[in-house]
Design a protein around this motif. Sequence first.
Motif, PDB file in Angstrom:
ATOM      1  N   GLN A 229      36.881 -42.436 -56.831  1.00  0.00           N
ATOM      2  CA  GLN A 229      35.932 -41.589 -57.554  1.00  0.00           C
ATOM      3  C   GLN A 229      35.869 -41.947 -59.032  1.00  0.00           C
ATOM      4  OE1 GLN A 229      37.424 -37.685 -55.605  1.00  0.00           O
ATOM      5  NE2 GLN A 229      35.418 -37.195 -56.422  1.00  0.00           N
ATOM      6  N   MET A 230      37.020 -42.160 -59.663  1.00  0.00           N
ATOM      7  CA  MET A 230      37.049 -42.477 -61.084  1.00  0.00           C
ATOM      8  C   MET A 230      36.331 -43.793 -61.367  1.00  0.00           C
ATOM      9  SD  MET A 230      38.359 -39.995 -62.660  1.00  0.00           S
ATOM     10  CE  MET A 230      38.388 -40.826 -64.239  1.00  0.00           C
ATOM     11  N   ASN A 231      36.521 -44.774 -60.491  1.00  0.00           N
ATOM     12  CA  ASN A 231      35.890 -46.081 -60.669  1.00  0.00           C
ATOM     13  C   ASN A 231      34.366 -45.940 -60.672  1.00  0.00           C
ATOM     14  OD1 ASN A 231      35.604 -48.977 -60.742  1.00  0.00           O
ATOM     15  ND2 ASN A 231      35.198 -48.905 -58.548  1.00  0.00           N
ATOM     16  N   TYR A 232      33.836 -45.265 -59.654  1.00  0.00           N
ATOM     17  CA  TYR A 232      32.385 -45.156 -59.541  1.00  0.00           C
ATOM     18  C   TYR A 232      31.809 -44.085 -60.452  1.00  0.00           C
ATOM     19  CZ  TYR A 232      32.592 -48.554 -55.828  1.00  0.00           C
ATOM     20  OH  TYR A 232      32.786 -49.724 -55.122  1.00  0.00           O
ATOM     21  N   LEU A 233      32.628 -43.128 -60.841  1.00  0.00           N
ATOM     22  CA  LEU A 233      32.167 -42.161 -61.841  1.00  0.00           C
ATOM     23  C   LEU A 233      31.958 -42.852 -63.182  1.00  0.00           C
ATOM     24  CD1 LEU A 233      31.544 -39.239 -62.624  1.00  0.00           C
ATOM     25  CD2 LEU A 233      33.970 -38.945 -63.134  1.00  0.00           C
ATOM     26  N   ASN A 234      32.881 -43.762 -63.538  1.00  0.00           N
ATOM     27  CA  ASN A 234      32.710 -44.531 -64.771  1.00  0.00           C
ATOM     28  C   ASN A 234      31.437 -45.372 -64.714  1.00  0.00           C
ATOM     29  OD1 ASN A 234      34.901 -43.714 -66.313  1.00  0.00           O
ATOM     30  ND2 ASN A 234      36.289 -45.163 -65.362  1.00  0.00           N
ATOM     31  N   LYS A 235      31.190 -45.977 -63.544  1.00  0.00           N
ATOM     32  CA  LYS A 235      29.976 -46.784 -63.389  1.00  0.00           C
ATOM     33  C   LYS A 235      28.731 -45.920 -63.538  1.00  0.00           C
ATOM     34  CE  LYS A 235      32.048 -50.242 -60.290  1.00  0.00           C
ATOM     35  NZ  LYS A 235      31.787 -51.446 -61.103  1.00  0.00           N
ATOM     36  N   LYS A 236      28.791 -44.702 -62.967  1.00  0.00           N
ATOM     37  CA  LYS A 236      27.644 -43.799 -63.054  1.00  0.00           C
ATOM     38  C   LYS A 236      27.401 -43.384 -64.502  1.00  0.00           C
ATOM     39  CE  LYS A 236      27.970 -39.434 -61.914  1.00  0.00           C
ATOM     40  NZ  LYS A 236      28.087 -38.155 -61.157  1.00  0.00           N
ATOM     41  N   VAL A 237      28.482 -43.030 -65.210  1.00  0.00           N
ATOM     42  CA  VAL A 237      28.341 -42.617 -66.612  1.00  0.00           C
ATOM     43  C   VAL A 237      27.829 -43.773 -67.459  1.00  0.00           C
ATOM     44  CG1 VAL A 237      29.582 -41.807 -68.645  1.00  0.00           C
ATOM     45  CG2 VAL A 237      30.095 -40.825 -66.416  1.00  0.00           C
ATOM     46  N   MET A 238      28.342 -44.986 -67.196  1.00  0.00           N
ATOM     47  CA  MET A 238      27.900 -46.150 -67.960  1.00  0.00           C
ATOM     48  C   MET A 238      26.432 -46.458 -67.692  1.00  0.00           C
ATOM     49  SD  MET A 238      31.070 -48.861 -68.064  1.00  0.00           S
ATOM     50  CE  MET A 238      31.345 -48.917 -66.302  1.00  0.00           C
ATOM     51  N   LEU A 239      25.998 -46.273 -66.433  1.00  0.00           N
ATOM     52  CA  LEU A 239      24.594 -46.506 -66.111  1.00  0.00           C
ATOM     53  C   LEU A 239      23.701 -45.513 -66.831  1.00  0.00           C
ATOM     54  CD1 LEU A 239      22.414 -47.939 -64.505  1.00  0.00           C
ATOM     55  CD2 LEU A 239      22.902 -46.425 -62.573  1.00  0.00           C
ATOM     56  N   ALA A 240      24.106 -44.231 -66.830  1.00  0.00           N
ATOM     57  CA  ALA A 240      23.336 -43.215 -67.549  1.00  0.00           C
ATOM     58  C   ALA A 240      23.322 -43.510 -69.041  1.00  0.00           C
ATOM     59  CB  ALA A 240      23.932 -41.833 -67.289  1.00  0.00           C
ATOM     60  N   CYS A 241      24.462 -43.979 -69.532  1.00  0.00           N
ATOM     61  CA  CYS A 241      24.554 -44.320 -70.957  1.00  0.00           C
ATOM     62  C   CYS A 241      23.643 -45.501 -71.280  1.00  0.00           C
ATOM     63  CB  CYS A 241      26.006 -44.648 -71.303  1.00  0.00           C
ATOM     64  SG  CYS A 241      26.307 -44.834 -73.068  1.00  0.00           S
ATOM     65  N   THR A 242      23.549 -46.472 -70.372  1.00  0.00           N
ATOM     66  CA  THR A 242      22.691 -47.632 -70.573  1.00  0.00           C
ATOM     67  C   THR A 242      21.238 -47.208 -70.706  1.00  0.00           C
ATOM     68  OG1 THR A 242      24.186 -49.032 -69.300  1.00  0.00           O
ATOM     69  CG2 THR A 242      21.947 -49.811 -69.571  1.00  0.00           C
ATOM     70  N   MET A 243      20.830 -46.279 -69.844  1.00  0.00           N
ATOM     71  CA  MET A 243      19.436 -45.812 -69.879  1.00  0.00           C
ATOM     72  C   MET A 243      19.113 -45.142 -71.215  1.00  0.00           C
ATOM     73  SD  MET A 243      19.199 -44.253 -66.026  1.00  0.00           S
ATOM     74  CE  MET A 243      19.319 -45.312 -64.582  1.00  0.00           C
ATOM     75  N   ASN A 244      20.065 -44.388 -71.742  1.00  0.00           N
ATOM     76  CA  ASN A 244      19.835 -43.693 -73.020  1.00  0.00           C
ATOM     77  C   ASN A 244      19.996 -44.610 -74.209  1.00  0.00           C
ATOM     78  OD1 ASN A 244      19.292 -41.251 -71.794  1.00  0.00           O
ATOM     79  ND2 ASN A 244      21.416 -40.578 -71.858  1.00  0.00           N
ATOM     80  N   LEU A 245      20.822 -45.673 -74.053  1.00  0.00           N
ATOM     81  CA  LEU A 245      21.125 -46.543 -75.200  1.00  0.00           C
ATOM     82  C   LEU A 245      19.932 -47.407 -75.587  1.00  0.00           C
ATOM     83  CD1 LEU A 245      24.751 -47.817 -74.693  1.00  0.00           C
ATOM     84  CD2 LEU A 245      23.840 -46.624 -76.664  1.00  0.00           C
ATOM     85  N   THR A 246      19.013 -47.654 -74.658  1.00  0.00           N
ATOM     86  CA  THR A 246      17.881 -48.530 -74.950  1.00  0.00           C
ATOM     87  C   THR A 246      17.123 -48.036 -76.168  1.00  0.00           C
ATOM     88  OG1 THR A 246      17.682 -48.995 -72.606  1.00  0.00           O
ATOM     89  CG2 THR A 246      15.807 -49.550 -73.975  1.00  0.00           C
ATOM     90  N   CYS A 247      16.805 -46.716 -76.179  1.00  0.00           N
ATOM     91  CA  CYS A 247      16.069 -46.188 -77.317  1.00  0.00           C
ATOM     92  C   CYS A 247      16.940 -46.141 -78.558  1.00  0.00           C
ATOM     93  CB  CYS A 247      15.532 -44.789 -76.975  1.00  0.00           C
ATOM     94  SG  CYS A 247      16.805 -43.585 -76.636  1.00  0.00           S
ATOM     95  N   CYS A 248      18.259 -45.967 -78.389  1.00  0.00           N
ATOM     96  CA  CYS A 248      19.153 -45.914 -79.553  1.00  0.00           C
ATOM     97  C   CYS A 248      19.171 -47.253 -80.290  1.00  0.00           C
ATOM     98  CB  CYS A 248      20.553 -45.535 -79.102  1.00  0.00           C
ATOM     99  SG  CYS A 248      20.695 -43.862 -78.471  1.00  0.00           S
ATOM    100  N   TRP A 249      19.180 -48.353 -79.494  1.00  0.00           N
ATOM    101  CA  TRP A 249      19.217 -49.668 -80.128  1.00  0.00           C
ATOM    102  C   TRP A 249      17.913 -49.953 -80.877  1.00  0.00           C
ATOM    103  CZ3 TRP A 249      21.532 -51.856 -75.077  1.00  0.00           C
ATOM    104  CH2 TRP A 249      22.933 -51.662 -75.121  1.00  0.00           C
ATOM    105  N   HIS A 250      16.783 -49.512 -80.305  1.00  0.00           N
ATOM    106  CA  HIS A 250      15.511 -49.719 -80.997  1.00  0.00           C
ATOM    107  C   HIS A 250      15.502 -48.952 -82.325  1.00  0.00           C
ATOM    108  CE1 HIS A 250      13.623 -52.107 -77.970  1.00  0.00           C
ATOM    109  NE2 HIS A 250      13.688 -51.175 -77.027  1.00  0.00           N
ATOM    110  N   MET A 251      16.085 -47.752 -82.304  1.00  0.00           N
ATOM    111  CA  MET A 251      16.142 -46.955 -83.534  1.00  0.00           C
ATOM    112  C   MET A 251      17.038 -47.629 -84.569  1.00  0.00           C
ATOM    113  SD  MET A 251      16.438 -43.164 -81.920  1.00  0.00           S
ATOM    114  CE  MET A 251      16.775 -42.406 -83.517  1.00  0.00           C
ATOM    115  N   ALA A 252      18.115 -48.291 -84.107  1.00  0.00           N
ATOM    116  CA  ALA A 252      19.015 -48.963 -85.041  1.00  0.00           C
ATOM    117  C   ALA A 252      18.351 -50.197 -85.613  1.00  0.00           C
ATOM    118  CB  ALA A 252      20.313 -49.330 -84.337  1.00  0.00           C
TER     119      ALA A 252
END
Length: 252
Positions: A229-252
């Motif tokens: 669970q921890m392994n795939y939970l980390n993957k899930k959180v990282m995937l969600a973070c990736t989706m949100n980070l796209t706009c963050c990088w454009h702002m930076a």
Amino acid sequence: MGFSEDNLKGFILALLSSLFIGASFIIKKKGLRRAAAASGVRAGIGGFSYLLEPLWWLGMITMIIGEIANCVAYAFAPAVLVTPLGALSIIVSAVLAQFILNEKLQQLGILGCVMCIAGSVVIVIHAPQEHPITSVQEICSMATQPAFLLYVASVIVLVFILIFHFAPQCGHSNVLVFTGICSLMGSLSVMSVKALGTALKITFEGNNQLLYPETWFFVFIVATCVITQMNYLNKKVMLACTMNLTCCWHMA
């Protein structure tokens, strides 16, 4: 339902667990964002730079504390009472995400939070008294019933299909794959944690259950489920973070 003292202890521990686990998701995600920004490697692609981020480890420690409280709660209260209260961690995460991560909670999200609270209240009110268990052998006897074994086999087959077929193909673009793996394994970890917690409770009451191999078998099942669970939970959180980070990088 007569709300016994043990049920009350389990209820309080489950609430504390939800608070810690809900907060841990936000702390870990903030740590993942920092790690991705520092290394330049987008989260969810497979990098491990987050392991060097102290904030991510703080989130992990917070989650471990919450999981320990959850495990102890299962020793005191029925699983049907403790498990639904875990949904409250979603509400904690949603509220903290709005203030800490600047993620606006939409109307459907608010409706979902209200439904989680309503469902948890209904189940708490009508939770049954737990049948007293006197030994780990009794737990093992119930766990080897044909219907339960069929359920376990079905879950394992589905998990393997998700891991070896769907995860390589669409796991890094569809968060439901990792969510499905975590949820299915969670159904097994809930029951194994309940068995282990009950065995430890009986042991502390003076009847040592650590002498029986069944107890250590449940330890192995809990460890396997939690690691997966921890392994795939980390993957899930990282995937969600990736989706949100796209706009963050454009702002930076």
